[in-house]
Design a protein around this motif. Structure first.
Motif, PDB file in Angstrom:
ATOM      1  N   THR A  18      -3.521   7.107   5.952  1.00  0.00           N
ATOM      2  CA  THR A  18      -3.818   6.039   4.992  1.00  0.00           C
ATOM      3  C   THR A  18      -3.914   4.706   5.715  1.00  0.00           C
ATOM      4  O   THR A  18      -3.055   4.363   6.528  1.00  0.00           O
ATOM      5  N   SER A  19      -4.981   3.956   5.412  1.00  0.00           N
ATOM      6  CA  SER A  19      -5.158   2.642   6.042  1.00  0.00           C
ATOM      7  C   SER A  19      -5.592   1.628   4.993  1.00  0.00           C
ATOM      8  O   SER A  19      -6.534   1.880   4.231  1.00  0.00           O
ATOM      9  N   PRO A  20      -4.937   0.475   4.931  1.00  0.00           N
ATOM     10  CA  PRO A  20      -3.750   0.130   5.717  1.00  0.00           C
ATOM     11  C   PRO A  20      -2.552   0.965   5.302  1.00  0.00           C
ATOM     12  O   PRO A  20      -2.485   1.471   4.174  1.00  0.00           O
ATOM     13  N   SER A  21      -1.603   1.093   6.204  1.00  0.00           N
ATOM     14  CA  SER A  21      -0.407   1.874   5.917  1.00  0.00           C
ATOM     15  C   SER A  21       0.523   1.091   4.997  1.00  0.00           C
ATOM     16  O   SER A  21       0.362  -0.120   4.797  1.00  0.00           O
ATOM     17  N   LEU A  22       1.498   1.775   4.456  1.00  0.00           N
ATOM     18  CA  LEU A  22       2.514   1.114   3.640  1.00  0.00           C
ATOM     19  C   LEU A  22       3.166  -0.031   4.409  1.00  0.00           C
ATOM     20  O   LEU A  22       3.407  -1.117   3.866  1.00  0.00           O
ATOM     21  N   GLU A  23       3.413   0.205   5.684  1.00  0.00           N
ATOM     22  CA  GLU A  23       4.085  -0.790   6.514  1.00  0.00           C
ATOM     23  C   GLU A  23       3.227  -2.014   6.772  1.00  0.00           C
ATOM     24  O   GLU A  23       3.751  -3.098   7.082  1.00  0.00           O
ATOM     25  N   GLN A  24       1.914  -1.885   6.644  1.00  0.00           N
ATOM     26  CA  GLN A  24       1.011  -3.006   6.908  1.00  0.00           C
ATOM     27  C   GLN A  24       0.771  -3.898   5.689  1.00  0.00           C
ATOM     28  O   GLN A  24       0.200  -4.976   5.830  1.00  0.00           O
ATOM     29  N   ASP A  63       1.205  -6.631   3.076  1.00  0.00           N
ATOM     30  CA  ASP A  63       1.972  -7.867   2.933  1.00  0.00           C
ATOM     31  C   ASP A  63       2.701  -7.919   1.597  1.00  0.00           C
ATOM     32  O   ASP A  63       3.777  -8.509   1.483  1.00  0.00           O
ATOM     33  N   ASP A  64       2.112  -7.314   0.581  1.00  0.00           N
ATOM     34  CA  ASP A  64       2.716  -7.285  -0.751  1.00  0.00           C
ATOM     35  C   ASP A  64       2.512  -5.893  -1.336  1.00  0.00           C
ATOM     36  O   ASP A  64       1.554  -5.642  -2.076  1.00  0.00           O
ATOM     37  N   PRO A  65       3.389  -4.932  -1.004  1.00  0.00           N
ATOM     38  CA  PRO A  65       3.203  -3.554  -1.464  1.00  0.00           C
ATOM     39  C   PRO A  65       3.082  -3.433  -2.981  1.00  0.00           C
ATOM     40  O   PRO A  65       2.273  -2.648  -3.480  1.00  0.00           O
ATOM     41  N   ALA A  66       3.875  -4.197  -3.729  1.00  0.00           N
ATOM     42  CA  ALA A  66       3.826  -4.100  -5.189  1.00  0.00           C
ATOM     43  C   ALA A  66       2.458  -4.488  -5.723  1.00  0.00           C
ATOM     44  O   ALA A  66       1.924  -3.842  -6.632  1.00  0.00           O
ATOM     45  N   ALA A  67       1.859  -5.530  -5.124  1.00  0.00           N
ATOM     46  CA  ALA A  67       0.528  -5.963  -5.559  1.00  0.00           C
ATOM     47  C   ALA A  67      -0.532  -4.916  -5.240  1.00  0.00           C
ATOM     48  O   ALA A  67      -1.578  -4.866  -5.893  1.00  0.00           O
ATOM     49  N   ALA A  68      -0.245  -4.074  -4.229  1.00  0.00           N
ATOM     50  CA  ALA A  68      -1.177  -3.014  -3.848  1.00  0.00           C
ATOM     51  C   ALA A  68      -0.934  -1.729  -4.627  1.00  0.00           C
ATOM     52  O   ALA A  68      -1.552  -0.703  -4.336  1.00  0.00           O
ATOM     53  N   GLY A  69      -0.046  -1.793  -5.606  1.00  0.00           N
ATOM     54  CA  GLY A  69       0.198  -0.633  -6.443  1.00  0.00           C
ATOM     55  C   GLY A  69       1.321   0.271  -5.979  1.00  0.00           C
ATOM     56  O   GLY A  69       1.510   1.365  -6.533  1.00  0.00           O
ATOM     57  N   VAL A  70       2.093  -0.174  -4.982  1.00  0.00           N
ATOM     58  CA  VAL A  70       3.213   0.636  -4.503  1.00  0.00           C
ATOM     59  C   VAL A  70       4.431   0.370  -5.390  1.00  0.00           C
ATOM     60  O   VAL A  70       4.819  -0.788  -5.583  1.00  0.00           O
ATOM     61  N   PRO A  71       5.061   1.417  -5.928  1.00  0.00           N
ATOM     62  CA  PRO A  71       6.235   1.215  -6.778  1.00  0.00           C
ATOM     63  C   PRO A  71       7.488   0.930  -5.950  1.00  0.00           C
ATOM     64  O   PRO A  71       8.287   1.825  -5.661  1.00  0.00           O
TER      65      PRO A  71
END
Length: 447
Positions: A359-365, A367-375
């Motif tokens: 997956t790119s960008p990775s979770l670690e990359q 800057d704002d995981p929540a804004a990218a849909g990460v719970p």
């Protein structure tokens, strides 16, 4: 003599066998006690200190002949974690891999192991007044009863081990573990986490490794105990020396493991810059990981106002405080904050896009995981330990004592420092003077 559990045949060679209790009493050194100046603020209510116990005497009492020269090092490193042992003031602790440091040779750092024969151990302690007393100790052994050692496992994945002066290379050891977290199951066995694999290790009440659970694809061979590839392959991207550091046992028996730092995805630079690490939930009944969660650190200068390097952020302890609820310790070596965290079903990322290294960008990359849909897991600050007078640096273990008190234990690194000055011309330790301490912290608002 130390109290021994019935049937622990190996514990007839416990610390007590080599270090009589009367002698250990001499080793116990008084600490200092602190009183609360403002009852409305968190405060240290007790500090207890572990006295000087020669590491060679300690180790050889457990497994005779394992340490031929302790180079003047005392027992330390038991602050890797702390877990209540049932009786008031008593705790289970676990050492890490043993005395180790770094020395630069030709501009490159080498990892040193001054006492390569040291075997990681589970140590039972009692906080008695202002002293920490060793009640019992259990060496961690392989299926055939040999020491697992604390040496690295795999060339190319782990740092190469060297002698105290960084001049003589040692062999890797597939059995070696860098233990960093401990809980005790209802049946008396222990669960430990390790940084090398990273791995989750099931250990019998007598210290024998029953099974070591590692990431899929690790291909760890040559061990003298069973190895099962049951953890997500994404963990193969853990930073060097930044594998599992925290371990909690939820009321139902499930385990929660914390990856100390963000994974190196897609590379080390991304991991160093990231503020997103991962927690994993493991079911001892199913012998499988059942959930994975994204955990977001606060900015490093919030956790530690003296630090500006994001890569210094670490999780060192996780503590169950209810069903699906944890205390998570975010720290640097100089400061620490405890966050209340709830594990929610909708935050599970196991097996999804963020759980694959393509997956790119990775979770670690992000800057704002929540804004990218990460719970991202919800959290709230419980206490900033950096503002509590009397709390030592490098807290790695946290345990709940009662509804408003925590026990904290620091990792003193066996009194070692990095660099060529760690040992004198005779190869004896130049002790850092940092002691192992257990501190009780009262939280006025409870836990």
């Amino acid at each position: 003599m130390f109290p021994h559990a019935v049937g622990r045949r190996h514990l007839h060679r416990s610390v007590a066998a080599g270090v009589p209790l009367a002698v250990l009493a001499v080793f116990v050194v008084a600490g200092t006690a602190s009183g609360a100046s403002d009852p409305s603020q968190p405060s240290v209510t007790r500090t207890a200190t572990l006295g000087d116990i020669p590491l060679g005497a300690f180790s050889n009492a457990l497994l005779p002949g394992t340490v031929d020269d302790d180079r003047g090092v005392d027992l330390g490193g038991i602050g890797s974690d702390i877990y209540p042992a049932g009786r008031k003031g008593e705790f289970w602790t676990v050492t890490d891999r043993g005395p180790n440091g770094q020395i630069k040779v030709d501009g490159k750092k080498r990892r040193t192991f001054p006492v390569p024969g040291f075997d990681p151990a589970i140590v039972k302690i009692r906080v008695s007044g202002d002293a920490v007393k060793v009640l019992d100790a259990i060496p961690i052994t392989t299926s055939s009863g040999k020491p697992v050692t604390g040496l690295p496992n795999q060339a190319g994945r782990d740092e190469a081990p060297y002698s105290y002066d960084a001049q003589t290379p040692f062999a890797y050891d597939a059995n070696g573990v860098d233990t960093e977290g401990i809980v005790r199951a209802e049946d008396g066995s222990f669960w430990l986490v390790d940084e090398y694999g990273p791995s989750l290790i099931h250990v019998s009440a007598r210290g024998k490794v029953l099974t070591r659970y590692v990431p899929k694809g690790l291909n760890l061979t040559g061990t003298d105990y069973p190895v099962v590839e049951a953890l997500p392959a994404i963990l193969l991207h853990r930073k060097t020396n930044r594998g599992f550091e925290g371990l909690a046992q939820l009321p139902g028996g499930d385990l929660v493991m914390a990856v100390q730092s963000p994974l190196s995805l897609p590379d080390g630079a991304a991991g160093d810059a990231s503020r997103t690490t991962r927690l994993l939930r493991f079911s001892p009944k199913k012998l499988a990981v059942t959930a994975e969660y994204a955990y977001r650190f606060d900015p490093v200068n919030v956790v530690d106002p003296s630090e500006d390097d994001t890569s210094e952020l670490k999780i060192s302890s996780v503590v169950a405080v209810g069903r699906d609820r944890l205390l998570v310790e975010e720290r640097t070596d100089k400061a620490a904050r405890l966050q209340w965290v709830k594990l929610t079903r909708d935050a599970n990322i196991l097996g999804g896009a963020w759980d694959t290294d393509t997956t790119s960008p990775s979770l670690e990359q992000l800057d704002d995981p929540a804004a990218a849909g990460v719970p991202v897991l919800p959290k709230r600050l419980v206490v900033d330990l950096g503002t509590v007078e009397g709390v030592p640096g490098k807290i790695e273990g946290v345990a709940r004592v009662d509804h408003d008190t925590l026990a904290l234990i620091n990792d003193n690194d066996f009194g070692m420092t990095d660099g060529t000055g760690a040992f004198d011309a005779q190869g004896r330790l130049v002790d850092s003077g940092i002691e192992t301490t257990v501190s009780y912290v009262r939280l006025p608002d409870g836990i």
